[in-house]
Scaffold this motif. Structure first.
Motif, short mmCIF file in Angstrom:
data_model
loop_
_atom_site.label_atom_id
_atom_site.label_comp_id
_atom_site.label_asym_id
_atom_site.label_seq_id
_atom_site.Cartn_x
_atom_site.Cartn_y
_atom_site.Cartn_z
N HIS A 184 0.82 -1.20 0.00
CA HIS A 184 0.00 0.00 0.00
C HIS A 184 0.87 1.26 0.00
O HIS A 184 2.01 1.23 0.42
N VAL A 185 0.30 2.35 -0.46
CA VAL A 185 0.96 3.64 -0.45
C VAL A 185 0.45 4.42 0.76
O VAL A 185 -0.77 4.46 1.00
N THR A 186 1.35 5.00 1.52
CA THR A 186 0.94 5.72 2.73
C THR A 186 1.42 7.16 2.72
O THR A 186 2.39 7.50 2.06
N MET A 187 0.71 7.97 3.48
CA MET A 187 1.10 9.35 3.74
C MET A 187 0.85 9.57 5.23
O MET A 187 -0.20 9.18 5.74
N SER A 188 1.81 10.16 5.92
CA SER A 188 1.68 10.39 7.36
C SER A 188 1.54 11.87 7.67
O SER A 188 2.19 12.70 7.04
N VAL A 189 0.68 12.17 8.65
CA VAL A 189 0.44 13.55 9.09
C VAL A 189 0.55 13.57 10.61
O VAL A 189 0.00 12.72 11.29
N SER A 190 1.26 14.58 11.12
CA SER A 190 1.46 14.65 12.57
C SER A 190 0.61 15.72 13.24
O SER A 190 0.44 15.69 14.45
N LYS A 191 0.06 16.64 12.47
CA LYS A 191 -0.71 17.74 13.06
C LYS A 191 -2.11 17.77 12.46
O LYS A 191 -2.29 17.66 11.25
N ALA A 192 -3.09 17.98 13.33
CA ALA A 192 -4.49 18.00 12.89
C ALA A 192 -4.75 19.08 11.85
O ALA A 192 -5.60 18.92 10.98
N GLU A 193 -4.01 20.18 11.94
CA GLU A 193 -4.22 21.29 11.01
C GLU A 193 -3.97 20.89 9.55
O GLU A 193 -4.46 21.54 8.63
N PHE A 194 -3.19 19.80 9.33
CA PHE A 194 -2.83 19.41 7.98
C PHE A 194 -3.66 18.24 7.44
O PHE A 194 -3.47 17.83 6.30
N VAL A 195 -4.56 17.71 8.24
CA VAL A 195 -5.33 16.53 7.81
C VAL A 195 -6.21 16.86 6.62
O VAL A 195 -6.23 16.13 5.62
N LYS A 196 -6.96 17.95 6.69
CA LYS A 196 -7.88 18.30 5.59
C LYS A 196 -7.12 18.48 4.27
O LYS A 196 -7.50 17.93 3.24
N GLU A 197 -6.05 19.25 4.31
CA GLU A 197 -5.24 19.48 3.11
C GLU A 197 -4.67 18.17 2.57
O GLU A 197 -4.66 17.94 1.36
N SER A 198 -4.23 17.29 3.46
CA SER A 198 -3.67 16.01 3.05
C SER A 198 -4.72 15.12 2.41
O SER A 198 -4.43 14.43 1.43
N VAL A 199 -5.93 15.14 2.94
CA VAL A 199 -7.02 14.35 2.35
C VAL A 199 -7.32 14.86 0.95
O VAL A 199 -7.46 14.08 0.00
N GLU A 200 -7.39 16.17 0.79
CA GLU A 200 -7.69 16.75 -0.52
C GLU A 200 -6.59 16.45 -1.53
O GLU A 200 -6.86 16.16 -2.69
N ARG A 201 -5.35 16.51 -1.10
CA ARG A 201 -4.22 16.31 -2.00
C ARG A 201 -3.96 14.84 -2.30
O ARG A 201 -3.69 14.46 -3.44
N PHE A 202 -4.02 13.99 -1.28
CA PHE A 202 -3.66 12.58 -1.40
C PHE A 202 -4.83 11.69 -1.83
O PHE A 202 -4.62 10.64 -2.42
N ASP A 203 -6.06 12.11 -1.54
CA ASP A 203 -7.28 11.36 -1.88
C ASP A 203 -7.19 9.89 -1.43
O ASP A 203 -7.25 8.97 -2.25
N PRO A 204 -7.06 9.67 -0.11
CA PRO A 204 -6.84 8.30 0.39
C PRO A 204 -8.09 7.43 0.31
O PRO A 204 -9.22 7.91 0.33
N ASP A 205 -7.85 6.12 0.27
CA ASP A 205 -8.92 5.13 0.35
C ASP A 205 -9.29 4.86 1.82
O ASP A 205 -10.41 4.46 2.11
N LEU A 206 -8.33 5.07 2.71
CA LEU A 206 -8.51 4.81 4.14
C LEU A 206 -7.77 5.88 4.93
O LEU A 206 -6.66 6.26 4.56
N ILE A 207 -8.39 6.35 6.01
CA ILE A 207 -7.75 7.32 6.90
C ILE A 207 -7.71 6.71 8.29
O ILE A 207 -8.74 6.31 8.83
N ILE A 208 -6.51 6.65 8.87
CA ILE A 208 -6.34 6.17 10.23
C ILE A 208 -6.10 7.38 11.10
O ILE A 208 -5.11 8.10 10.92
N LEU A 209 -7.01 7.64 12.05
CA LEU A 209 -6.93 8.83 12.90
C LEU A 209 -6.60 8.48 14.34
O LEU A 209 -7.17 7.54 14.90
#
Length: 66
Positions: A26-51
């Motif tokens: 699988h391809v992953t992207m990691s985010v450490s700060k809540a402020e960047f989650v929305k932008e990361s979702v829009e940019r990465f378009d994930p199939d699954l989000i682990i929060l």
């Protein structure tokens, strides 16, 4: 192969999850700060989000609208 976004405040947890999912192809992207989650979702378009909902010692809810 799925695209998985990982949000967790702990680098070791993010790294462990990313390595495990990558080993399964699988391809992953990691985010450490809540402020960047929305932008990361829009940019990465994930199939699954682990929060990590228990961030910084308190429950953290992430909301956004269109």
């Amino acid at each position: 192969m799925k695209k998985i976004l990982i949000f967790d405040g702990h680098p070791s947890i993010r790294r462990l999850l990313a390595e495990e999912f990558a080993a399964e192809g699988h391809v992953t992207m990691s985010v450490s700060k809540a402020e960047f989650v929305k932008e990361s979702v829009e940019r990465f378009d994930p199939d699954l989000i682990i929060l990590d909902l228990f961030s910084r010692g308190e429950i953290l809810w992430i909301f956004w609208g269109n």
